[in-house]
Design a protein around this motif. Structure first.
Motif, short mmCIF file in Angstrom:
data_model
loop_
_atom_site.label_atom_id
_atom_site.label_comp_id
_atom_site.label_asym_id
_atom_site.label_seq_id
_atom_site.Cartn_x
_atom_site.Cartn_y
_atom_site.Cartn_z
N ASP A 36 0.85 -1.19 0.00
CA ASP A 36 0.00 0.00 0.00
C ASP A 36 0.88 1.24 0.00
O ASP A 36 1.62 1.48 0.96
CB ASP A 36 -0.87 -0.06 1.26
CG ASP A 36 -2.04 0.90 1.20
OD1 ASP A 36 -2.02 1.79 0.34
OD2 ASP A 36 -2.95 0.75 2.03
N ASP A 37 0.82 2.00 -1.07
CA ASP A 37 1.57 3.27 -1.15
C ASP A 37 3.09 3.07 -1.26
O ASP A 37 3.86 3.95 -0.85
CB ASP A 37 1.30 4.17 0.09
CG ASP A 37 -0.15 4.61 0.22
OD1 ASP A 37 -0.96 4.26 -0.64
OD2 ASP A 37 -0.45 5.33 1.20
N CYS A 76 -6.26 4.32 -2.70
CA CYS A 76 -6.32 2.92 -2.23
C CYS A 76 -7.53 2.10 -2.67
O CYS A 76 -7.39 1.06 -3.32
CB CYS A 76 -6.26 2.90 -0.71
SG CYS A 76 -4.87 3.77 0.01
N ASP A 340 -0.50 -0.64 -4.66
CA ASP A 340 -1.77 -0.10 -5.17
C ASP A 340 -1.60 1.22 -5.90
O ASP A 340 -2.39 1.56 -6.75
CB ASP A 340 -2.83 -0.02 -4.05
CG ASP A 340 -2.48 0.96 -2.94
OD1 ASP A 340 -1.30 1.36 -2.83
OD2 ASP A 340 -3.39 1.30 -2.17
N GLN A 341 -0.59 1.97 -5.55
CA GLN A 341 -0.17 3.15 -6.30
C GLN A 341 1.22 3.53 -5.83
O GLN A 341 1.79 2.84 -4.98
CB GLN A 341 -1.06 4.39 -6.22
CG GLN A 341 -2.26 4.44 -5.33
CD GLN A 341 -2.01 4.54 -3.86
OE1 GLN A 341 -2.85 4.10 -3.11
NE2 GLN A 341 -0.89 5.09 -3.44
N LYS A 353 -0.48 10.70 -2.27
CA LYS A 353 -0.54 10.21 -3.67
C LYS A 353 -1.52 11.05 -4.47
O LYS A 353 -1.34 12.22 -4.61
CB LYS A 353 -0.89 8.73 -3.68
CG LYS A 353 -2.17 8.34 -2.94
CD LYS A 353 -1.92 7.80 -1.56
CE LYS A 353 -3.22 7.35 -0.90
NZ LYS A 353 -3.04 6.78 0.43
CA CA Z 1 -2.66 3.07 -1.23
#
Ligand code: CA
Length: 518
Positions: A36-37, A76, A340-341, A353
């Protein structure tokens, strides 16, 4: 090659026959590790200048690394909806973290499950409906946790999330019958805000300064007004206790949340935490920093905690690789790592983000499949998270539903050069919130090609254009430069065409007629 030919053959037979036609023994297990991130700038295989990730580098070296991997909407919940459905956000409903997910859509998990795969999901979920298409699942959504939310209720299992999610996933894999293929989605909460490291990493990097990005002190001249209004500033928008691990004083915003996130720690963890941060916080208080010195301190505190969380990801990816080796499963298991990004690690002075700028738009993306995917391959085609669902289905020998927006990456991963690959990607972000704790990123959409980018910030009727070859940091908006007027017009038409191709009627329309007039 056998699996690929089998996939091609299955594509030609009716869907109801597909499951019967694929012999289970020939179908690979599939593990998707999804962090995540986690920004590319924090992965050494992607050229990080601030940290080392040896186990991720090992994974990348054993398979393919997609060097131009992008998301469709850098946030997310929408990213998760997109990788399940292979659809841009407007088509799966999850255009922001606050909108519904169309749970009735085909997903890779449902289709694999129906075809005879065992399926599971452990970790962060972030969709408003419960996991669908998974035989077993457990949600873990904070760093220090008391346990796991399952279909049967809350199960007590205290731990540190990155370790716990790996434990749950490996335990599940070990329980699966060997004659049946499995697919598991391992969803780390790390390296999401508020970056609480495992106790064993609390003093990592204490002995050094992390290099600052060139744009830590940003200049937004020339950009849309939305850039300067964005509330993701390291200087202003990291909260003392919540983000920066400074003492809770009772008059800080998000204090209560900072306290609740620490609450699941046991006595030993809490003691380790206080022993690590106590002296560092005392030194900070004594220094009385102001101005740029204070911003520099905040950057160091932020980035070190972020990288400490990444260290546990790297270690746990290594645990998955070691487990597959020990179990003799590495050969017939496809292992994917992506995030996820991306994330801003101080670029433009930001964390977080959302923006279509490179740090948030890009993701690390590696796939290992021994004997099927060449080791050390770097693929530079434009790939996007809409492609993940079609790719998983293709690997499993299943047909890809026509309505999915993405395209299988299976051929690219083998080193093939498929004809007619896309020369641009479409992006659309639309979670705008105001308030002291909101990020306040204006709605925008755009097009990114192999070398340039057009962004339409429609809340402000503003446009940005960057030539990434000469301006990789996106600091010189050339939207009004006559030298690129023809190219800008071309990309505006392209944006309008994407709206039609994907039937995106959300946000502010941009019809072809308007593109011609612009
Ligand atoms: Ca994320």
């Amino acid at each position: 090659m056998i699996a690929s030919l089998l996939g091609l053959a299955l594509f030609l037979v009716p869907q109801e026959d597909a499951a019967a036609a694929a012999a289970p023994a020939e179908r690979p297990n599939i593990i998707i590790i999804y962090s995540d991130d986690h920004a590319e700038a924090a992965v050494s295989a992607c050229g990080s200048e601030i940290t080392r990730t040896p186990r991720l580098d090992e994974l990348a070296a054993q398979g393919v690394r997609f060097s131009q991997s992008f998301v469709a909407n850098s946030i997310c919940g929408p990213a998760r909806a997109t990788i399940l459905t292979g659809l841009h956000s407007h088509a799966n409903g999850r255009v922001s973290n606050g909108t519904p997910f169309r749970d009735g859509l085909p997903t890779w998990s449902k289709l694999l499950q129906a075809s005879g795969y065992r399926t599971a999901m452990y970790g962060k979920w972030h969709l408003p409906t419960d996991p669908n298409g998974f035989d077993d699942w457990g949600k873990v959504s904070s760093y220090y946790t008391r346990g796991v939310q399952t279909a049967d209720g809350f199960v007590e299992r205290p731990g540190y999330s990155t370790d716990l999610i790996t434990d749950l996933s490996l335990e599940w894999i070990a329980e699966q019958p060997r004659e049946q293929p499995f697919a598991i989605w391992i969803n780390y909460h790390a390296s999401h805000r508020t970056w609480l490291p495992a106790t064993r990493y609390l003093t990592m990097f204490d002995d050094r300064q992390i290099p600052e990005p060139a744009t830590l002190f940003p200049d937004f001249a020339g950009k849309s007004p939305a850039a300067a209004l964005t509330q993701m500033r390291i200087a202003e928008d990291l909260f003392p206790a919540y983000d920066l691990k400074l003492p809770v004083t009772g008059d800080q915003i998000l204090d209560q949340s900072a306290v609740s996130r620490m609450a699941p720690m046991n006595e030993e963890q809490r003691a380790a935490w206080d022993a690590a941060y106590g002296p560092k916080n005392a030194a900070f208080a004594a220094a009385g920093l102001k101005g740029e010195d204070l911003v520099r301190w905040k950057y160091q505190r932020y980035i070190k905690d972020y990288l400490r969380c990444v260290a546990a990801i790297d270690e746990n990816v290594g645990r998955v690789m070691d487990f597959l080796e020990e179990q003799g499963m590495a050969e017939n298991t496809i292992l994917v790592y992506t995030s996820d990004q991306g994330f801003f690690l101080g670029e433009n002075g930001w964390y977080d983000k959302r923006w279509m700028y490179e740090p948030a738009l890009r993701t690390p993306f590696f796939v290992r499949w021994p004997g099927k995917i060449p080791a050390g391959l770097v693929d530079d085609h434009l790939v996007q998270n809409i492609d993940i669902a079609p790719t998983i289905l293709d690997w499993a020998g299943l047909p890809v539903p026509e309505e999915m927006h993405g395209r299988s990456l299976a051929d690219l991963a083998r080193g093939a050069q498929p004809r007619g690959w896309r020369d641009a990607i479409y992006y659309h972000y639309q979670e705008y919130n105001e308030g002291r704790i909101a990020h306040r990123v204006a709605e925008h959409d755009g097009v990114r090609t192999a070398y340039d980018k057009l962004i339409r910030v429609y809340r402000h009727d503003a446009w940005e254009y960057y030539d990434l070859r000469s301006d990789p940091l996106e600091q010189h908006n050339r939207i009004d430069d006559p030298a690129v007027a023809g190219r800008v017009a071309e990309l505006k038409r392209r944006l309008a065409a994407f709206k039609v191709e994907f039937d995106d009627q959300t946000g502010k329309p941009y019809p072809a007629s308007e593109a011609e007039a612009d």
